[in-house]
Each structure stands twice: as structure tokens, then as C-alpha cells.
Write a protein that holds these residues in place. Sequence first.
Motif, PDB file in Angstrom:
ATOM      1  N   LYS A 277       0.834  -1.204   0.000  1.00 21.77           N
ATOM      2  CA  LYS A 277       0.000   0.000   0.000  1.00 21.77           C
ATOM      3  C   LYS A 277       0.868   1.254   0.000  1.00 21.77           C
ATOM      4  CE  LYS A 277      -4.129   1.871   2.263  1.00 21.77           C
ATOM      5  NZ  LYS A 277      -5.143   1.647   3.321  1.00 21.77           N
ATOM      6  N   PHE A 278       1.985   1.207   0.725  1.00 20.40           N
ATOM      7  CA  PHE A 278       2.907   2.343   0.757  1.00 20.40           C
ATOM      8  C   PHE A 278       3.549   2.576  -0.610  1.00 20.40           C
ATOM      9  CE2 PHE A 278       7.563   3.094   1.078  1.00 20.40           C
ATOM     10  CZ  PHE A 278       7.531   4.467   1.295  1.00 20.40           C
ATOM     11  N   PHE A 279       3.993   1.520  -1.271  1.00 21.57           N
ATOM     12  CA  PHE A 279       4.684   1.663  -2.552  1.00 21.57           C
ATOM     13  C   PHE A 279       3.754   2.099  -3.679  1.00 21.57           C
ATOM     14  CE2 PHE A 279       8.035  -1.114  -0.637  1.00 21.57           C
ATOM     15  CZ  PHE A 279       9.076  -0.209  -0.793  1.00 21.57           C
ATOM     16  N   ASP A 280       2.440   2.004  -3.461  1.00 19.28           N
ATOM     17  CA  ASP A 280       1.507   2.536  -4.464  1.00 19.28           C
ATOM     18  C   ASP A 280       1.674   4.051  -4.613  1.00 19.28           C
ATOM     19  OD1 ASP A 280       0.444   0.075  -5.020  1.00 19.28           O
ATOM     20  OD2 ASP A 280      -1.263   0.285  -3.640  1.00 19.28           O
ATOM     21  N   PHE A 284       4.209  11.024  -1.093  1.00 20.04           N
ATOM     22  CA  PHE A 284       3.336  11.800  -0.207  1.00 20.04           C
ATOM     23  C   PHE A 284       2.115  11.001   0.251  1.00 20.04           C
ATOM     24  CE2 PHE A 284       5.608  14.905  -2.815  1.00 20.04           C
ATOM     25  CZ  PHE A 284       6.130  15.737  -1.834  1.00 20.04           C
ATOM     26  N   GLY A 285       2.094   9.716  -0.045  1.00 23.64           N
ATOM     27  CA  GLY A 285       0.990   8.877   0.391  1.00 23.64           C
ATOM     28  C   GLY A 285      -0.350   9.368  -0.117  1.00 23.64           C
ATOM     29  N   VAL A 323       8.153  11.219   2.682  1.00 18.95           N
ATOM     30  CA  VAL A 323       8.470  12.600   3.070  1.00 18.95           C
ATOM     31  C   VAL A 323       8.020  12.854   4.505  1.00 18.95           C
ATOM     32  CG1 VAL A 323       7.968  15.029   2.600  1.00 18.95           C
ATOM     33  CG2 VAL A 323       8.381  13.456   0.698  1.00 18.95           C
ATOM     34  N   PHE A 324       6.784  12.500   4.811  1.00 24.43           N
ATOM     35  CA  PHE A 324       6.273  12.730   6.168  1.00 24.43           C
ATOM     36  C   PHE A 324       6.980  11.840   7.171  1.00 24.43           C
ATOM     37  CE2 PHE A 324       3.669  12.161   9.843  1.00 24.43           C
ATOM     38  CZ  PHE A 324       3.049  13.378  10.040  1.00 24.43           C
ATOM     39  N   ALA A 325       7.071  10.533   6.884  1.00 20.07           N
ATOM     40  CA  ALA A 325       7.634   9.589   7.847  1.00 20.07           C
ATOM     41  C   ALA A 325       9.087   9.921   8.169  1.00 20.07           C
ATOM     42  CB  ALA A 325       7.518   8.162   7.306  1.00 20.07           C
TER      43      ALA A 325
END
Length: 404
Positions: A277-280, A284-285, A323-325
Amino acid sequence: MYTTEEVHNKETQGQLSGYSNGWPRAFWVISFGAVCVFASGIHYRYGISPSLWYFATFATVTAMVNSFTGPARRRSVDVTSLSFLVGWGLLGTVAGRIFYGQEGNALPFFLAMVLVVLWWASGRVLPVNGVVALIRILSAVYSVFAILVVQFSVPLSSEGHFHHQTSFFLVAGAVLATVTLRWLELALVMAAIIVTYLNYPALSYLLGFAVAAICICAFYVNRAQMILVLAAAVAICSSIAMNIDLVLGSISHYFTSVGKTDNSETREALLEIGLRKFFDRPWFGSWFIEDIAIYAPGGITGKFKYVPVHNDYLQLAIGGGIVFAAAFVAIMVIFLIRGVVTLSSRSAPTEDRVILVTGMSAIASILVMCSVNPILIDIRTALFFSLSVVLSLNSMARIERACS
């Protein structure tokens, strides 16, 4: 116009704080209260989290806004950056709830972290009178409740409230009792630790108290000795990373020895789904508009179909991308390093050093535990985490002000 002396006196009394007139203060309180009521309604309907904790957050914000009466302070880059991240997450999660009907996003975390934004925006140093006494009382009450509920089955609360996900309360209590040399309180906290651990022997307790030991070292030793302690911690972590197969085998043996189910395969499956789901959208998610929970296939999580990933860093990356993480982790590392450096100042006020080391122990233990448990997205943990950040930052500012 005011003279320099009049400005200083009015700043000290809080009359030039920016929150001193009635309308802006009422605006902040009413606006935040409306969001809390909206969020608690959703959570009450779906049973995700007790709505009472949202109202507790609202009450905390109300009290905090009315406490902006201290002297002015400088705004640091790390807190400014953290406030920006909180604003980003809050806007995204509120939009997701209102316009897209998402119930599994990170609103609890960002709602509680508004406390940090308010502290940053105030530009003030909050008074700390009675804070240590209040923390001691809360620690004692939590320890007594844990012993009564877990050991003696007294129906004061749910036993689940005293499992490893909330062991950071005990970590903070143990650190506070140790640095203030209150041995009876330490004995009470240690009794609660033993009872809760024997009832649910999770590795999170060991991780949390390893962090507590480092924080206590930071309180007592000088800067050169602390560097050696941190170097030893890095060496141990590196050794664990290079022998991960041996560690995993030991963990599996541990689960068997204490009679627990080894759920590592389930966790690995959830992490794999979360990573996909993250790599989709890796950068910036979903801007925190969409849910950060995942659907568990094949009934691997029993009756629960929509579940967290059990790694808050990955969940934040799903919501805000790398970026956020990365920014959040970097800010937390900088914050903890600043805390260690500030603690090394022996000329600082004792009460502020005690508050700082207690807050740092709670924050560090939560940051360690949230790599294996979804605790930051729980409103109870988020509120405690946010308060710990504010109190620690405030004590750092007070120490820096006193030393200068």
C-alpha cells in the motif's frame, strides 16, 4: 506604547501573549471542541475508541490555552517543522472524515498533537508548578489500578487497559521515582510492572525499560559518559541487526516458554500488505485523506477484517509518504538528542530536569514500542505522547532560559 520594563512585566503576566483577549482564545477553544465532538461521535458510533478521551483532549487544550502566561521564548526549527507536519496531517484526516467518510485514518494522533502546535504558536514558556507532583499522583494511581484489576480482578476497569500497549505509563513512573529517589513509589511501580508482565509477558516491556535505563543514565552522568552509553546502545542494536535470524529464533522460543501464541507470521503478512500500500504512493501517500488501516485477507486476524499494520512508522508513511515519515523520525531524533544535551547541564533547575527526563522516557518508550504496536493512532496514547512532548519542550526552554 509601553516602556521596556512595562513590556517585560506584561509578558510575564501573559497580557501580551496573543491569547490574552477573549475572542481569539474562545475561537481556538470552540473550534477545537467542535472537531473533538465530531470525532467522538464517529468513534462512539463505531466503537473504535472511547469518546471520553476526545473530551479529555478538549479539556486539556482548554486548560493549555488559558495557561499562556509565561515569559517569551525562541521558536526552534524542529518544533516549527513538527507543527507543520501536524497541520498537514490534521487537515488531511479531517477532510477524509468529513468529505470521504474515512474512519480508519490518523485523526486521533493529529488531534492530540494540536497541543504541540498551540505551545509552539504561543511563543511562551508555561509554568510548571505542581507538574511533578501531578505526575507522581497519576503514576501511583495507575500502578494501584493495574495491581487491583490485573492481579485481584477488581472490576475498576478493563484488564486490556493495562497491557503492554500502555506500559509507557509504568516506564515514566519508574524513571520519575528513580531520579527523585522515592523508593516506596518505585516499589509500587515495580510491583505493577511485575504483575502486568506476568499476566501478559510481552517484549514491549523489555524494550521500554531499556529506554528507561538510558534516560536515567542521561540524568545522572555527564555528557562524555552519556556518549559512551549511547555508543554502547548503538553497538548492541547493530549486533542485533546483524544476527537477526538468531534473534527471531530466540523470540520464537520466548513465545513458547511463556505460553503465548507466536503471531510473528501474522505481523509479517500485515507488514507486507502495508508495504504494498505504501509503494503505491511512496512520496506523499494519500495526504492522510484515506484510511491507513488495511484489509487482512483469509481471516489471518480472526474476526477483525480492517486492522492496523502494527507499525506506526509504516502507517504514517502510508498516509504521508516517505516525506512525512522521514521528517517525523528526524524531528524526533533531533528532539531526543536536544533533550540529552539539555539534561547534561547541571546548573539547570532540578524540577525542570526531572520533568524533562520523565517526559523523554515516556516519548522514547512510545517511539520504540510503536514500531511493533499500533499505539500512536490510539487517542489515549496520542494524548499522553503529546503532553509528554509539550512538557519536555517546555522544560528544555526553561532550562535554556535559566542557563543563559
